[in-house]
Enzyme design. Structure first.
Site, PDB file in Angstrom:
ATOM      1  N   ASP A 107       0.865  -1.183   0.000  1.00  0.00           N
ATOM      2  CA  ASP A 107       0.000   0.000   0.000  1.00  0.00           C
ATOM      3  C   ASP A 107       0.901   1.231   0.000  1.00  0.00           C
ATOM      4  O   ASP A 107       1.365   1.677  -1.039  1.00  0.00           O
ATOM      5  CB  ASP A 107      -0.907  -0.094   1.227  1.00  0.00           C
ATOM      6  CG  ASP A 107      -1.875   1.060   1.362  1.00  0.00           C
ATOM      7  OD1 ASP A 107      -2.168   1.715   0.358  1.00  0.00           O
ATOM      8  OD2 ASP A 107      -2.352   1.307   2.486  1.00  0.00           O
ATOM      9  N   LYS A 135      -0.767  -1.143  -4.735  1.00  0.00           N
ATOM     10  CA  LYS A 135      -1.575   0.071  -4.957  1.00  0.00           C
ATOM     11  C   LYS A 135      -0.601   1.171  -5.364  1.00  0.00           C
ATOM     12  O   LYS A 135      -0.129   1.932  -4.504  1.00  0.00           O
ATOM     13  CB  LYS A 135      -2.299   0.476  -3.669  1.00  0.00           C
ATOM     14  CG  LYS A 135      -3.352  -0.498  -3.174  1.00  0.00           C
ATOM     15  CD  LYS A 135      -4.029   0.082  -1.927  1.00  0.00           C
ATOM     16  CE  LYS A 135      -4.759  -0.947  -1.127  1.00  0.00           C
ATOM     17  NZ  LYS A 135      -5.105  -0.438   0.231  1.00  0.00           N
ATOM     18  N   PHE A 157      -9.480   0.357   0.223  1.00  0.00           N
ATOM     19  CA  PHE A 157      -9.237  -0.697   1.214  1.00  0.00           C
ATOM     20  C   PHE A 157      -9.933  -1.983   0.759  1.00  0.00           C
ATOM     21  O   PHE A 157     -11.107  -1.965   0.405  1.00  0.00           O
ATOM     22  CB  PHE A 157      -9.755  -0.266   2.585  1.00  0.00           C
ATOM     23  CG  PHE A 157      -9.441  -1.262   3.657  1.00  0.00           C
ATOM     24  CD1 PHE A 157      -8.165  -1.341   4.208  1.00  0.00           C
ATOM     25  CD2 PHE A 157     -10.412  -2.146   4.106  1.00  0.00           C
ATOM     26  CE1 PHE A 157      -7.871  -2.281   5.186  1.00  0.00           C
ATOM     27  CE2 PHE A 157     -10.120  -3.091   5.088  1.00  0.00           C
ATOM     28  CZ  PHE A 157      -8.845  -3.150   5.625  1.00  0.00           C
TER      29      PHE A 157
END
Ligand code: 5GP
Ligand code: MG
Length: 181
Positions: A107, A135, A157
């Site tokens: 992330d 991501k 998420f």
């Protein structure tokens, strides 16, 4: 599979069905087997989230390899805390080994930004990072990029395929994204 699921107090909608994930994981396993054939790699599985990815990927590793588990914690609720704790460390000597770190998702990259230098202190021959999902728009640290990944996701998420919300949802074979409250 259900298009909408409830996990704890939030609703999530289907993002990637299991069959699609499996196809990409199998392809990555074949690629790693070809590229690391003469390297006797050590796969380090980052718990808890990567357990399902690792289990599926390793079935497609067709070369001699060993594996080990570590636990790193950086997430609380639906956001990264920016603090990384090594909850369970490595037991074996990794000096001179070719490491493949298996992550569920990258992330912000905070976890790897802090952990990779720790790993290098133990003098492995090489370190490769294989993350099931990345991501790219959320990445804050250039040194935390995955060398391999199955799929890039939007900055949402997600739960399922090993990943949780408040401890729940890891068991789904499909991937779901959070819906607005
Ligand atoms: P980072 O340090 O790169 O920000 O995040 C690293 C860890 O946070 C990942 O290995 C994963 O365990 C968790 N994480 C990141 N994004 C998500 C997400 O969308 N859903 C869930 N359940 N966990 C995530
Ligand atoms: Mg993780």
């Amino acid at each position: 599979m259900d298009k909408i699921i409830q996990v704890a107090d939030r609703r999530f909608s289907l993002l990637l069905p299991a069959a699609e994930i499996q196809e990409r994981v199998a392809a990555l396993g074949q690629q790693l087997s070809a590229e690391l054939a003469d390297k006797d790699p050590l796969f380090i599985i980052v718990l808890n989230g990567a357990f399902m990815f690792a289990s599926d990927l390793l079935k497609h590793i067709s070369i001699p390899a060993t594996l080990s588990f570590i636990r790193l914690v950086s997430y609380q609720g639906t956001a990264s805390t920016g603090q990384v704790t090594v909850a369970t460390g490595l037991q074996e000597d990794i000096r001179g080994r070719h490491i493949v770190l298996l992550e569920d998702i990258i992330d912000t990259g905070t976890t790897l930004h802090y952990f990779l230098p720790e790993l290098w202190k133990q003098e492995p021959a090489s370190v490769r990072v294989a993350a099931c999902f990345i991501k790219p728009d959320a990445l804050l640290f250039a040194d935390a990029k995955a060398d391999y990944s199955c799929m890039a996701l939007p900055e949402k998420f997600v739960v399922g395929y090993g990943m949780d919300y408040q401890g729940y949802g890891r068991n789904y074979p499909d991937l779901y994204e959070v819906l607005p409250e």
